[in-house]
Design an enzyme around this catalytic site. Structure first.
Site, short mmCIF file in Angstrom:
data_model
loop_
_atom_site.label_atom_id
_atom_site.label_comp_id
_atom_site.label_asym_id
_atom_site.label_seq_id
_atom_site.Cartn_x
_atom_site.Cartn_y
_atom_site.Cartn_z
N ASP A 195 -32.49 -49.59 44.75
CA ASP A 195 -31.73 -50.21 45.82
C ASP A 195 -31.98 -51.72 45.72
OD1 ASP A 195 -30.29 -50.42 48.32
OD2 ASP A 195 -31.01 -48.40 48.76
N ASP A 253 -27.13 -53.08 48.39
CA ASP A 253 -27.04 -53.03 49.84
C ASP A 253 -26.06 -54.09 50.38
OD1 ASP A 253 -28.45 -51.79 52.22
OD2 ASP A 253 -28.75 -53.91 52.68
N GLU A 284 -22.60 -51.19 47.96
CA GLU A 284 -22.32 -50.72 49.32
C GLU A 284 -21.40 -51.77 49.93
OE1 GLU A 284 -24.52 -49.45 53.45
OE2 GLU A 284 -25.00 -51.32 52.45
N HIS A 290 -28.61 -42.01 53.94
CA HIS A 290 -29.67 -42.23 54.93
C HIS A 290 -29.16 -42.94 56.19
CE1 HIS A 290 -29.09 -45.94 52.83
NE2 HIS A 290 -29.82 -46.58 53.74
N ASP A 291 -27.91 -43.39 56.20
CA ASP A 291 -27.35 -44.06 57.38
C ASP A 291 -26.40 -43.16 58.16
OD1 ASP A 291 -28.59 -46.48 56.76
OD2 ASP A 291 -26.92 -47.15 55.52
C1 NOJ Z 1 -27.31 -50.80 54.70
C2 NOJ Z 1 -28.43 -49.83 54.51
O1 NOJ Z 1 -27.93 -48.66 53.93
C3 NOJ Z 1 -29.06 -49.62 55.87
O2 NOJ Z 1 -29.99 -48.57 55.87
C4 NOJ Z 1 -29.69 -50.92 56.28
O3 NOJ Z 1 -30.18 -50.78 57.60
C5 NOJ Z 1 -28.71 -52.08 56.23
N1 NOJ Z 1 -27.87 -52.06 55.08
C6 NOJ Z 1 -29.43 -53.37 56.23
O4 NOJ Z 1 -30.10 -53.57 55.02
#
Ligand code: NOJ
Length: 559
Positions: free
Chosen positions: A102, A203, A259, A335-336
């Site tokens: 990541d 990210d 992302e 994970h989000d």
């Molecule tokens: C996206 C990530 O997937 C998330 O988990 C994170 O809180 C935010 N970006 C900030 O880095």
């Protein structure tokens, strides 16, 4: 149908995401670690995946579980040492598994030495590594909201200026306009590539270029303005990524996935263009950031479920419009996000396995690179949070404070129903390895609660049952490896007006694959297969009914 698609290993691969904190704890401190991952690599080999995406393992004070990095060239103390990392990488490679890191470079931790220096004085050489603005009429420079509630600006008493943090106050945004920042980031990336890693998941990479006038955003919840139009896909983002490609990515054989919050199809065609001057692919969020078919009052929060027709419209659009121009990534969860089976399927005991297999079929037969999030292959579910005190996620905790405690816009019960439905901690409960204490995740006290259903849903049980969700995923992955049509075939939607069935075809040379999935718990009429002669590649039912799809039935026929 002739397919004109360049072959690439990252198009043919299946990726498995590990959230290290919650995967496997080898030393009993309640926190997952690198040695825990190394010990379970044979499990992933058995599943059949090709690549592991590791959520951040770098040194971090953990305000946002590692997405706040204080040293990009060191390992988080709780996760182990660089020697542990090297051993993990070597073991993975010896098993034929690749490791994608990541890359979190929209922001650092406020404890990163760059920020410590930057905030120390107005004339510090690192001052311009971050985004500093003077107050306007005694308050923040604009009305932007942070993604984690509250203002996106924090006043720093020392110099009397505000810094931008699109996420928590401990995650100051880097200033990508500064060439020195870009060159520091590229050096660090080269350093990891030289170590032998196999790629980067980047990210919020769509947010690195901000509109330099910093205009106010539209206010929707009466509290703060929306920064997204001014920070997503910003004016220089493609220039920065092409520079990154020249300086780093083009020199190695990597998998790169951005992302890309706020990405549109048109933008994705640039990020993931077929000439590969930027990235291999992006994660789009149209099917996960909002709840398709549902209007929310406050940000993403709702206790409602997505509706199939708008969800299908979104995914079909991405399939059709990127064809031949860019490459899709395919995912239901990460994970989000909440657990896929709870959100898109049905986690009631009678339907959990059936619907987990159905949504998996629906996604894995599409065109693009599929991502599996740890525990998805077991059909792990959301968990019920008794109160906000049980939650660990900064997003949920801050949202509860903003909407319930401080502004009384929602009741605590309402907000907890939303968190049960969509909270990120649902994905972060420990991996359920077996039926022993703490699901076999840790011999100590886990950092977050274990889903009590681990005695029923766990890897040991799944491995022992040939009909399990695990072995179904195994079959889906093998099918992709064995059938180029699943990787490269052209996508053609079917039954686009159906309220209940998601169906499509894949076409290549003289072959067709027909896929149909019943998204409901009731039997539905479906005549797609009635006159088809061919090979059934996979289904979650052993017997079929002519003219029907049974509850959550998925069928795939090659003909
Ligand atoms: C996206 C990530 O997937 C998330 O988990 C994170 O809180 C935010 N970006 C900030 O880095």
């Amino acid at each position: 149908m002739t397919v004109n698609e360049k072959r690439a290993w990252w198009k043919e691969a299946v990726i498995y995401q590990i959230y290290p904190r919650s995967f496997a704890d080898s030393n009993g401190d309640g926190i997952g670690d690198l040695n825990g991952i190394t010990a379970h690599l044979p499990y992933l080999k058995k599943l059949g995946i090709d690549v592991i995406w590791l959520s951040p393992v770098y040194r971090s004070p953990n305000d946002d579980n590692g997405y706040d990095i204080s040293d990009y060239r060191d390992i988080m103390t709780e996760f182990g040492t660089m020697e542990d990392f090297d051993r993990m990488l070597e073991t993975a490679h010896s098993l034929g598994l690749k490791i994608v890191m990541d890359l979190v470079v929209n922001h650092t931790s406020d404890e990163h030495p760059w920020f410590v220096e930057s905030r120390s004085s107005l004339d510090n050489p690192k001052r311009d590594y971050y985004i500093w603005k003077d107050p306007v009429d005694g308050h923040a420079p604009n009305n932007w909201a942070s993604c984690f509630s509250g203002s996106a600006w924090q006043l720093d008493e020392k110099t009397g200026m505000y810094y931008l943090h699109l996420f928590s106050t401990k995650q100051p945004d880097l200033n990508w306009e500064n060439p020195k920042v870009r060159s520091e980031v590229f050096d660090m990336m080269n350093w990891w590539c030289e170590k032998g890693i196999d790629g980067f998941r980047m990210d919020v990479i769509s947010m690195i270029s901000k509109v330099q006038t910093y205009p106010d955003g539209e206010v929707s919840d009466g509290l703060f303005g929306n920064p997204m139009p001014y920070v997503c896909n910003g004016p220089r983002v493609h220039e920065f990524l092409r520079e990154m490609n020249r300086e780093v990515l083009s020199k190695y054989d990597l998998l790169t996935v951005g992302e890309a919050a706020g990405v549109t199809v048109e933008e994705a065609k640039k990020y993931a263009n077929a000439e590969q001057t930027e990235l291999n692919m992006v994660f789009q969020f149209e099917h996960t950031d909002a709840t398709p078919g549902v209007q929310t009052l406050f940000g993403k929060w709702t206790d409602a479920k997505p509706k199939l027709p708008p969800l299908r419209r979104i995914l079909n659009k991405w399939q059709l419009e990127l064809e031949g121009k860019a490459w899709n990534s395919l995912y239901w969860d990460n994970h989000d996000q909440p657990r896929a089976v709870s959100r898109f399927g049905n986690d009631a005991p009678a339907f959990r396995e059936l619907s987990a297999k159905m949504i998996a079929t629906c996604l894995h037969m599409m065109k693009g690179t599929p991502y599996i999030y740890q525990g998805e292959e077991l059909g792990m579910t959301n968990v019920h949070w008794e109160s906000i005190g049980e939650c660990r996620d900064i997003e949920s905790i801050n949202a509860f404070r903003q909407y319930v405690t401080d502004n009384h816009l929602m009741s605590a019960d309402e907000m907890m129903r939303c968190i049960d439905n969509l909270g990120r901690d649902n994905a972060r409960t420990p991996m359920q390895w077996d039926g022993s204490r703490n699901a076999g995740f840790s011999s100590g006290e886990p950092w977050i609660k274990v889903n009590p259903n681990y005695t029923q849903i766990n890897a040991e049980k799944c491995l022992a049952d040939p009909d399990s969700v695990f072995w179904y995923y195994h079959r889906l992955i093998s099918l992709r490896h064995e059938n180029p049509i699943i990787v490269y075939g052209i996508f053609r939607p079917l039954l686009e007006d159906s309220e209940c069935i998601y169906a499509y075809e894949r076409l290549m040379d003289d072959k067709v694959i027909t896929v149909a999935c019943n998204w409901t718990q009731d039997e539905q009429d479906c005549s797609l297969f009635d006159d088809l002669c061919g090979e059934e590649l996979i289904s979650n039912y052993a017997e079929h009914k002519k003219g029907k799809l049974q509850p959550y039935e998925a069928r795939v026929i090659l003909h």
